[in-house]
Design a protein around this motif. Sequence first.
Motif, PDB file in Angstrom:
ATOM      1  N   LEU A   1     102.437  56.076   8.438  1.00 38.95           N
ATOM      2  CA  LEU A   1     102.255  56.942   9.783  1.00 38.95           C
ATOM      3  C   LEU A   1     102.375  58.490   9.664  1.00 38.95           C
ATOM      4  O   LEU A   1     103.080  58.835   8.901  1.00 38.95           O
ATOM      5  N   SER A   2     101.157  59.272  10.039  1.00 41.23           N
ATOM      6  CA  SER A   2     101.208  60.532   9.944  1.00 41.23           C
ATOM      7  C   SER A   2     101.664  60.842  11.489  1.00 41.23           C
ATOM      8  O   SER A   2     101.057  60.516  12.419  1.00 41.23           O
ATOM      9  N   ILE A   3     102.799  61.678  11.572  1.00 40.47           N
ATOM     10  CA  ILE A   3     103.352  61.988  13.021  1.00 40.47           C
ATOM     11  C   ILE A   3     103.357  63.509  13.194  1.00 40.47           C
ATOM     12  O   ILE A   3     103.852  64.260  12.351  1.00 40.47           O
ATOM     13  N   ASP A   4     102.729  63.869  14.286  1.00 39.33           N
ATOM     14  CA  ASP A   4     102.552  65.260  14.640  1.00 39.33           C
ATOM     15  C   ASP A   4     103.537  65.422  15.969  1.00 39.33           C
ATOM     16  O   ASP A   4     102.694  65.615  16.986  1.00 39.33           O
ATOM     17  N   PRO A   5     104.790  65.832  16.000  1.00 41.96           N
ATOM     18  CA  PRO A   5     105.480  66.032  17.359  1.00 41.96           C
ATOM     19  C   PRO A   5     105.264  67.177  17.875  1.00 41.96           C
ATOM     20  O   PRO A   5     104.792  68.227  17.388  1.00 41.96           O
TER      21      PRO A   5
ATOM     22  N   MET B   1     112.376  63.876  13.634  1.00 40.26           N
ATOM     23  CA  MET B   1     111.088  64.427  13.808  1.00 40.26           C
ATOM     24  C   MET B   1     111.254  65.969  13.918  1.00 40.26           C
ATOM     25  O   MET B   1     110.474  66.657  13.504  1.00 40.26           O
TER      26      MET B   1
ATOM     27  N   ILE C   1     102.880  63.497  21.153  1.00 37.78           N
ATOM     28  CA  ILE C   1     103.033  63.195  19.542  1.00 37.78           C
ATOM     29  C   ILE C   1     101.526  62.766  19.101  1.00 37.78           C
ATOM     30  O   ILE C   1     101.301  61.363  19.264  1.00 37.78           O
TER      31      ILE C   1
ATOM     32  N   MET D   1      99.294  60.984  16.147  1.00 36.19           N
ATOM     33  CA  MET D   1      99.771  60.157  15.089  1.00 36.19           C
ATOM     34  C   MET D   1      98.347  59.356  14.400  1.00 36.19           C
ATOM     35  O   MET D   1      97.415  59.203  15.157  1.00 36.19           O
TER      36      MET D   1
ATOM     37  N   HIS E   1      94.194  62.691  13.451  1.00 37.91           N
ATOM     38  CA  HIS E   1      95.075  61.751  14.172  1.00 37.91           C
ATOM     39  C   HIS E   1      94.149  61.329  15.152  1.00 37.91           C
ATOM     40  O   HIS E   1      93.442  61.984  16.281  1.00 37.91           O
TER      41      HIS E   1
END
Length: 293
Positions: free
Chosen positions: A113-117, A187, A207, A209, A244
């Motif tokens: 998972l690439s997560i960009d909050p 995060m 977020i 993703m 994403h």
Amino acid sequence: MKKTSLISLSCAIALTAALCAPVSAYSVGNVNVPYGTPTVDGKIDAAEWKNAAEITLDSTTLSDGWVGGIPAAFGGSLKIMWDDDAVYFAGDIKDDNVINSDGGFGAGDSIQLSIDPEQVYLTSNPSDDRANFYGFGFFEKADGSIWSQTSGAGKGELKNGADGVAIKTAKTSDGWCFEIALPLDLMKEEVKGKAKTDITLGVGSKIGMLFCYLDHNGDANLANAFGITAPDKWGTDGWSPKSHGIVLVLQDKVVEKPAETQTASPATADGAAIAVAALAVSAAAAVAFKKKK
């Protein structure tokens, strides 16, 4: 299952970075994520997850990927919820050749998972550097008991239970499944450390993703790598925040109203009493009339 050799997270990242851009990609877009708290035990209880957002994992959402393609037998779903502590993921993976990850993350079938909050990296990352990165593998000991492990980009290797992270995996009749709790505080901490930005996460937060599946063959070699991404915006290695294909939108709590009880109004009750009394009088009159005859 065949024992595998250790492949470190750094090797997995380097391998992904070297892979070619995908042939096609599909963007899921905004996904409204309901508020709710499941139990992370690897069982994906239907009642606990009934209100969750759900993304189907099939040819309509998955790209051809970085390596190989999408196996014909592959499928499944990804469910998502959140609460004040974490974002929760539940995945039901259809895979006809599940490879154990005893050797470490990336040594067997895994997800990334690439997560960009709050989409911080998307809006303030001209170099297309990666966002927060997490990898989770399927783990099963030789005695059949399940154990779990996770790796994070900012903190290096994270163990199940550390920093509030929880993951449970289980073998199923046609593949495997997982449940994950990814803490909001983790995060925020990693965004602060990497992007030098303070954020808050709550109702209305977005977020970004990317979802990736690493499919291994019987020799524990990576055979296929594919996922949910945005079309035509891949950067140098396909892991830019511009790639994403999912944007999680955190929703407010749904407060259920108590059921209203139906009671007769005074007017209705009085009317019924008058009607009964009238019938009684009518019956008495009829009896009297008969007696006179």
